[in-house]
Write a protein that holds these residues in place. Structure first.
Motif, PDB file in Angstrom:
ATOM      1  N   THR A   1       0.824  -1.209   0.000  1.00 24.89           N
ATOM      2  CA  THR A   1       0.000   0.000   0.000  1.00 24.89           C
ATOM      3  C   THR A   1       0.847   1.244   0.000  1.00 24.89           C
ATOM      4  OG1 THR A   1      -0.090   0.168   2.413  1.00 24.89           O
ATOM      5  CG2 THR A   1      -1.767  -1.217   1.344  1.00 24.89           C
TER       6      THR A   1
ATOM      7  N   GLU B   1       3.897   5.652  -6.215  1.00 24.98           N
ATOM      8  CA  GLU B   1       2.689   4.872  -5.936  1.00 24.98           C
ATOM      9  C   GLU B   1       1.795   5.593  -4.929  1.00 24.98           C
ATOM     10  OE1 GLU B   1       4.215   1.065  -4.702  1.00 24.98           O
ATOM     11  OE2 GLU B   1       3.655   0.179  -6.623  1.00 24.98           O
TER      12      GLU B   1
ATOM     13  N   ALA C   1      -1.794   6.884  -5.742  1.00 25.55           N
ATOM     14  CA  ALA C   1      -2.919   6.361  -4.968  1.00 25.55           C
ATOM     15  C   ALA C   1      -3.711   7.486  -4.317  1.00 25.55           C
ATOM     16  CB  ALA C   1      -2.404   5.402  -3.890  1.00 25.55           C
TER      17      ALA C   1
ATOM     18  N   TRP D   1      -6.782   8.502  -6.212  1.00 28.98           N
ATOM     19  CA  TRP D   1      -7.925   7.598  -5.999  1.00 28.98           C
ATOM     20  C   TRP D   1      -8.556   7.843  -4.630  1.00 28.98           C
ATOM     21  CZ3 TRP D   1      -9.925   5.624 -10.057  1.00 28.98           C
ATOM     22  CH2 TRP D   1      -9.163   5.093 -11.093  1.00 28.98           C
TER      23      TRP D   1
ATOM     24  N   ARG E   1     -10.187  -1.028 -11.339  1.00 32.23           N
ATOM     25  CA  ARG E   1      -8.960  -0.241 -11.388  1.00 32.23           C
ATOM     26  C   ARG E   1      -7.763  -1.191 -11.487  1.00 32.23           C
ATOM     27  NH1 ARG E   1     -10.729   3.657  -6.298  1.00 32.23           N
ATOM     28  NH2 ARG E   1     -12.682   4.388  -7.278  1.00 32.23           N
ATOM     29  N   ARG E   2      -6.827  -0.834 -12.335  1.00 26.06           N
ATOM     30  CA  ARG E   2      -5.652  -1.690 -12.556  1.00 26.06           C
ATOM     31  C   ARG E   2      -4.462  -1.108 -11.812  1.00 26.06           C
ATOM     32  NH1 ARG E   2      -6.368  -5.423 -16.978  1.00 26.06           N
ATOM     33  NH2 ARG E   2      -8.531  -5.240 -17.688  1.00 26.06           N
ATOM     34  N   ARG E   3      -4.012  -1.839 -10.815  1.00 25.13           N
ATOM     35  CA  ARG E   3      -2.968  -1.319  -9.931  1.00 25.13           C
ATOM     36  C   ARG E   3      -1.635  -1.163 -10.633  1.00 25.13           C
ATOM     37  NH1 ARG E   3      -2.896  -3.873  -4.060  1.00 25.13           N
ATOM     38  NH2 ARG E   3      -1.340  -2.214  -3.940  1.00 25.13           N
ATOM     39  N   SER E   4      -1.438  -1.900 -11.729  1.00 25.07           N
ATOM     40  CA  SER E   4      -0.177  -1.764 -12.449  1.00 25.07           C
ATOM     41  C   SER E   4      -0.146  -0.518 -13.330  1.00 25.07           C
ATOM     42  CB  SER E   4       0.066  -3.000 -13.316  1.00 25.07           C
ATOM     43  OG  SER E   4      -0.942  -3.130 -14.302  1.00 25.07           O
TER      44      SER E   4
END
Length: 209
Positions: free
Chosen positions: A15, A56, A60, A63, A109-112
Motif C-alpha cells: 500500500t 505509488e 494512490a 484515488w 482499477r488496474r494497480r499496475s
C-alpha cells in the motif's frame, strides 16, 4: 503541525503506507511535510525503489481523494468547500478526481497502471475502457503511449472507431493454391474474400464449404 516520518524502504507492504514511524526510534529516510532526507549511503536500487514507492503513494492519493469525495456526495452538501480548504486543490481538479473514481469501481482499477492511464480512457464506454487498459497493461504503455493508441484508433474526421488492421501472410503449395482458387470461384468470390469469409465462419460456427 505535520511531523517528520520515516519510510522503511525495504517494507513488503504494497500500500505504500507501512513503515511510516517516528524517526527517533527508526533511523532511515525522513519525510516531512516539506522535506525528504535520505541517508548518505544509499544503493541505486534502493533509491529507485523509494522513488517507485513515493510515486505509488502520490498516484494512490488521487484515488483516495476521489473516493473520499464520492463518499461525501450524498452526505455533505458543502463537501467541495471543505475539500478545497483541506486539500488546497482547486474545484475542477477535485471534480475530476471524483469523476474518475465514479467511472471506475475499485475492482476495475488496474494497480499496475497509473491514475492518469485511467483518465485517458474515462470518457469511453466501460467495455472500451477495459479493452484499452488491458492493452496498456499487457504492452506496458506509458500514459502518453495509451493516449496515442486511443487517438489513432479513431477517425479524426468522424470520431468513429477504426478497426485496427492486421496483415496475414499464408504460404501455400501450388496444389493447395489451385484448390482454394477453384473453391473461391465456385462461391463467386475473390480468393482474398473467400479466405476471410471462411476464417470468420470458423470462428463463428465452422467453415463455409
Amino acid at each position: 503541525m505535520v511531523g517528520d516520518f520515516v519510510i522503511s524502504h525495504n517494507s513488503t507492504d504494497n500500500t505504500g503506507l507501512a513503515g511510516w514511524t517516528n524517526p527517533t526510534t527508526h533511523p532511515g529516510i525522513v519525510v516531512g511535510a516539506d522535506r525528504l532526507r535520505l541517508p548518505e549511503q544509499l544503493p541505486l536500487d534502493e533509491w529507485i525503489g523509494i522513488g517507485h514507492r513515493l510515486t505509488e503513494i502520490f498516484d494512490a492519493s488521487a484515488w483516495w481523494i476521489g473516493d473520499w469525495l464520492v463518499y461525501g456526495q450524498s452526505k455533505y452538501p458543502d463537501r467541495y468547500r471543505y475539500a478545497i480548504a483541506q486539500t488546497r486543490l482547486d474545484y475542477q481538479t477535485l471534480r475530476n478526481y471524483a469523476w474518475i473514481a465514479r467511472k471506475f469501481d475499485p475492482d476495475r482499477r488496474r494497480r499496475s497502471l497509473s491514475f492518469q492511464h485511467h483518465v485517458e480512457v474515462a470518457a469511453l464506454p466501460a467495455a472500451d475502457q477495459d479493452h484499452w487498459l488491458r492493452l496498456a497493461e499487457k504492452f506496458e504503455w506509458s500514459r502518453n503511449d495509451l493516449r496515442k493508441q486511443v487517438k489513432d484508433s479513431y477517425d479524426p474526421g468522424e470520431r468513429k472507431r477504426v478497426t485496427p488492421s492486421v496483415s496475414l501472410r499464408i504460404e501455400l503449395s501450388g496444389e493447395r493454391m489451385s484448390q482454394w482458387k477453384r473453391a473461391a470461384a465456385r462461391s463467386r468470390r475473390s480468393l482474398e474474400e473467400w479466405i476471410l469469409v471462411n476464417l470468420d465462419a470458423i470462428v463463428e460456427c465452422g467453415p463455409e464449404r
